[in-house]
Design a protein around this motif. Structure first.
Motif, short mmCIF file in Angstrom:
data_model
loop_
_atom_site.label_atom_id
_atom_site.label_comp_id
_atom_site.label_asym_id
_atom_site.label_seq_id
_atom_site.Cartn_x
_atom_site.Cartn_y
_atom_site.Cartn_z
N UNK A 1 48.94 27.36 8.91
CA UNK A 1 48.15 28.06 9.93
C UNK A 1 47.83 27.10 11.06
N UNK B 1 44.60 27.47 13.15
CA UNK B 1 43.40 27.61 12.33
C UNK B 1 42.11 27.26 13.06
N UNK B 2 42.19 26.34 14.03
CA UNK B 2 40.95 25.94 14.70
C UNK B 2 40.38 27.08 15.52
N UNK C 1 41.10 30.16 15.00
CA UNK C 1 40.72 31.22 14.08
C UNK C 1 39.34 30.98 13.52
N UNK D 1 41.98 32.04 3.31
CA UNK D 1 43.37 32.21 3.67
C UNK D 1 43.87 30.97 4.42
N UNK D 2 43.00 30.45 5.29
CA UNK D 2 43.42 29.31 6.09
C UNK D 2 43.60 28.05 5.24
N UNK D 3 42.66 27.80 4.34
CA UNK D 3 42.74 26.55 3.60
C UNK D 3 43.29 26.70 2.19
#
Lengths: 360, 402
Positions: free
Chosen positions: A231, A234-235, A237, B315-317
């Protein structure tokens, strides 16, 4: 609060055609609006000034300039020096759906010329806005076309101007603003350095430093395998997740959105542990660490101990003797020891020595 | 009844120890081919399940399901898949409801949904399996050519959607005909009326319409000689959480174990000083039980938004890391001793109140709004008690614990 500290004022111009979305953008990023609330906004008359305190010592002096032709004419003539003098950043917003793109660019050129004349050191960011209105498969191509065209009209800023596709309906807005903010922060490198050391000490996979009110990322440190996280957005998000959550809490608890900050958030799963906690007055630190209760507790304590160090940075205008030892080693600790145990234990990362180099 | 929960802090040190390997290997049930986008999340502990498994089977339960409404379940013996029927006039919002609730379609995009021309059957595969049948509005199902038995035989609830912004007299007439027709052959069907699209109405007009509809339905039914019909009414809109809340209540009626769940939650709340506890189905965000303290939509919304945060961050991590020095990872997990996701949020301006989330099994999560006199320091006690609750739930719902 230290009232004696000198604040760094940065003048930021927000310009673009009328209806391009300048005020919408500003309300979402800085005033805790949700995307659908911007319908309520009216036209901006002349210039709306707002001062935004960012990271303690940085004061954003945001000029939201109404985009109607009459006003722009006025900025370029009577108020030329007043508006374009000592500008740090110009953010120019283009509407991708605009029917008179050529005319927009002509107006852009005029503004660029004025800027070059009054503050040649300024940095220009162009946001191609309302990208959500373009079909997904055409976006990249259309964006490139516009970028080329606008760049050729950028006069003296041809090589330094940066472009971002944005939309208030997804996280692209945060992505663009994160870059802008990063450019404005005076001591970004120092902060990054310190974060890197902190990350090593607490064995974090990733540390992300956020500004509290806007949820914009200031900087991040990624270690080891986390760099392969699929991702890549991600930051942004996380920025938008946090913002949404803030709004939801504000709505249901009756606290104004600006104050609905959480003191701490923890998420623990078998794959990772994640927590967000306050770091300085204006920033939050998000940390993703390996799934271990020990590392987790040690990390929390260490971040608590590192706070004064970062608070120092907020005010970093005059050199000060570094605060002795801020961290301790996480591996050696078990459970949640008390703070005095921590001080002076473990290998001292050389923060103290570096402290004296932070200067104005 | 003897409460299994711990009251004193003395034993709180014995915080929950669960078998660490429970979630390590997610068995069977491979994701569908089309679900590749969900892959990273699917591999989380905070499991996302797949709704479109058509033939998911039910584990045999030693206890025969009994419905708490006191009436026998309207289903064939052995088939525990309750069916929800969505019916109503055309363009009343049936397909929008099912897309928003079960497919997470953003409400604004329901504008582009096409008219449903044939019965759409969808299976929900979760803590309990149920089917949702979306009916085309124009269908006359009492046409003799229609296999009525086949449709109504197994349904648990009939959801009738009425567009509150439209003329509703026709809709009420058809609803009543349907109820009266069904009354003889299938008296055990719960009829749930959703007074839908109320978001567009002003506050006053909304409650007037709502009351008017209730009045008309009940009057007409009692005129036809059917008193005390099992009909419930809800005001719903897809633009806020009301549709989820309404669905939660509909589905709760179909859960035979509901009274047990409620009393478990009650007892948990009393012992841990929890203000409000919800047992959520993580993906659909329907709550299948809550304690018996009065609910308000606000606390439901907080919890539901909170799930979003936790799921998104997970979900991200929670991506699949390449085995980083294998043994070490294992050691870490053992040391944690608890492989279920848990989370908590403390607010700056809300005194001691905080939110607590704990994954209960593959599908369910417990979310608690903590009361004022339950400081975060007592978390170990709460952890333990929630562990006890989790074990109790595992006995009630054999499902999800594989």
């Amino acid at each position: 609060m230290n009232t004696g500290k000198r604040q760094k004022q940065r003048k930021v111009l927000l310009m673009g055609k009328s209806g391009a979305g300048k005020s919408s953008m500003r309300s979402i990023v800085f005033s805790n609006y949700v995307a659908k609330d911007v319908r309520r906004l009216g036209a901006t008359i002349d210039v709306e000034h707002s001062n935004i305190k960012f990271m303690g010592n940085l004061m954003l002096n945001l000029w939201d300039c109404g985009g109607q032709d009459g006003f722009v004419e006025n900025y370029l003539t009577h108020q030329r020096n007043h508006v374009f003098g000592s500008v740090a950043v110009l953010i120019f917003v283009f509407d991708i759906e605009s029917r008179e793109f050529q005319a927009d660019v002509v107006s852009y050129s005029n503004i660029i010329r004025a800027l070059e004349e009054c503050s040649p050191q300024a940095k220009v960011f162009c946001l191609i806005h309302k990208m959500d209105l373009v079909q997904a498969r055409l976006r990249a191509q259309l964006f490139e076309e516009r970028v080329d065209y606008i760049r050729s009209a950028s006069e003296g800023f041809k090589h330094t101007v940066d472009f971002f596709p944005t939309s208030i309906w997804d996280q692209s807005l945060y992505k663009a603003w994160t870059q802008i903010i990063y450019f404005l922060i005076p001591n970004a490198a120092t902060i990054e350095n310190l974060l890197q050391q902190l990350a090593e000490v607490i064995d974090a996979r990733e540390l992300i430093l956020y500004e509290r009110t806007t949820c914009l990322m200031v900087t991040h440190v990624t270690r080891g395998l986390e760099a392969q996280n699929p991702f890549t957005d991600r930051f942004e998000r996380i920025s938008s997740i946090l913002k949404t959550h803030k709004q939801s809490m504000a709505k249901h608890t009756g606290i104004p959105a600006g104050n609905a900050n959480f003191a701490e958030m923890q998420i623990k799963t078998g794959r990772f542990m994640f927590f967000i906690t306050r770091l300085t007055e204006n920033t939050n630190l998000a940390a993703s660490i390996p799934p271990s209760e020990q590392v987790f507790n040690a990390a929390r304590v260490n971040i608590l101990l590192a706070r004064p160090k970062f608070a120092e940075l907020d005010i970093a205008n005059k050199p000060r003797p570094g605060i002795q030892q801020a961290f301790a080693h996480s591996v050696e600790s078990e459970g949640l020891p008390n703070e005095t145990d921590f001080k002076g234990k473990g290998k001292e990362p050389s923060i103290g020595a570096e402290g004296s180099t932070f200067g104005a | 009844m003897d409460s299994p929960y711990v009251h004193s802090e003395a034993r709180s040190a014995a915080s929950s120890q669960h078998s660490p390997s429970r979630h390590d290997s997610e068995p069977g049930e491979d994701p569908q081919p089309g679900s590749s986008r969900l892959k990273p999340a699917a591999k989380l502990t905070l499991m996302r399940y797949f709704q479109d498994l058509q033939d998911a089977d039910i584990p045999p339960s030693p206890v025969l399901p009994r419905f708490h409404t006191g009436r026998l379940p309207n289903s064939k013996a052995g088939d525990g898949k309750p069916r929800l029927l969505l019916m109503g006039q055309r363009r009343s919002g049936k397909s929008s409801i099912s897309s928003v609730v079960f497919h997470k379609l953003p409400p604004s995009e329901t504008l582009y949904l096409e008219t449903t021309t044939r019965i759409k059957k969808e299976s929900m595969h979760s803590f309990m399996d149920f089917q949702v049948w979306d009916f085309p509005g124009h269908l006359d199902y009492f046409d003799p050519a229609f296999d009525v038995d086949n449709i109504f035989d197994e349904i648990g609830a009939l959801i009738w959607v009425i567009d509150a912004q439209d003329e509703y007299l026709d809709a009420i007439m058809r609803l009543n005909t349907t109820i009266l027709n069904l009354q003889h052959s299938y008296p055990n069907i719960n009829v749930e009326v959703f007074v839908h699209k109320v978001d567009g109405l002003s506050e006053d007009y909304k409650s007037d319409t709502f009351r008017d509809i209730i009045q008309r339905v009940q009057d007409e039914l009692s005129d036809a000689g059917y008193e005390n019909a099992p009909v419930s009414f809800y005001q719903t809109s897809i633009y806020d959480h009301s549709i989820f809340e309404a669905f939660s209540k509909v589905i709760q009626k179909l859960i035979p174990q509901l009274p047990t769940l409620e009393s478990l939650l009650d007892s948990l709340c009393v012992n841990c000083r929890i203000e409000k506890a919800y047992l959520f189905d993580v993906l659909s965000k329907i709550y299948i039980a809550t304690d018996t303290a009065p609910t308000d939509i606000g606390s439901y919304e907080i919890c539901s938004d909170y799930i979003d945060v936790v799921v998104d961050v997970s979900e991200i991590y929670g991506w699949d890391r390449p085995a980083e020095n294998g043994q070490l990872e294992d050691a870490d997990i053992n040391e944690t001793g608890n492989n279920d996701a848990e989370s908590l949020i403390t607010m700056e301006r809300k005194g001691n109140n905080y939110l607590y989330l704990r994954e209960i099994n593959k599908y369910l999560a417990l979310i608690c709004l903590m009361g004022n006199d339950s400081p975060a320091e007592k978390k170990a006690l709460i952890d333990y008690n929630v562990g006890v609750f989790q074990e109790a739930l595992a006995q009630v719902f054999p499902r999800g614990e594989k």
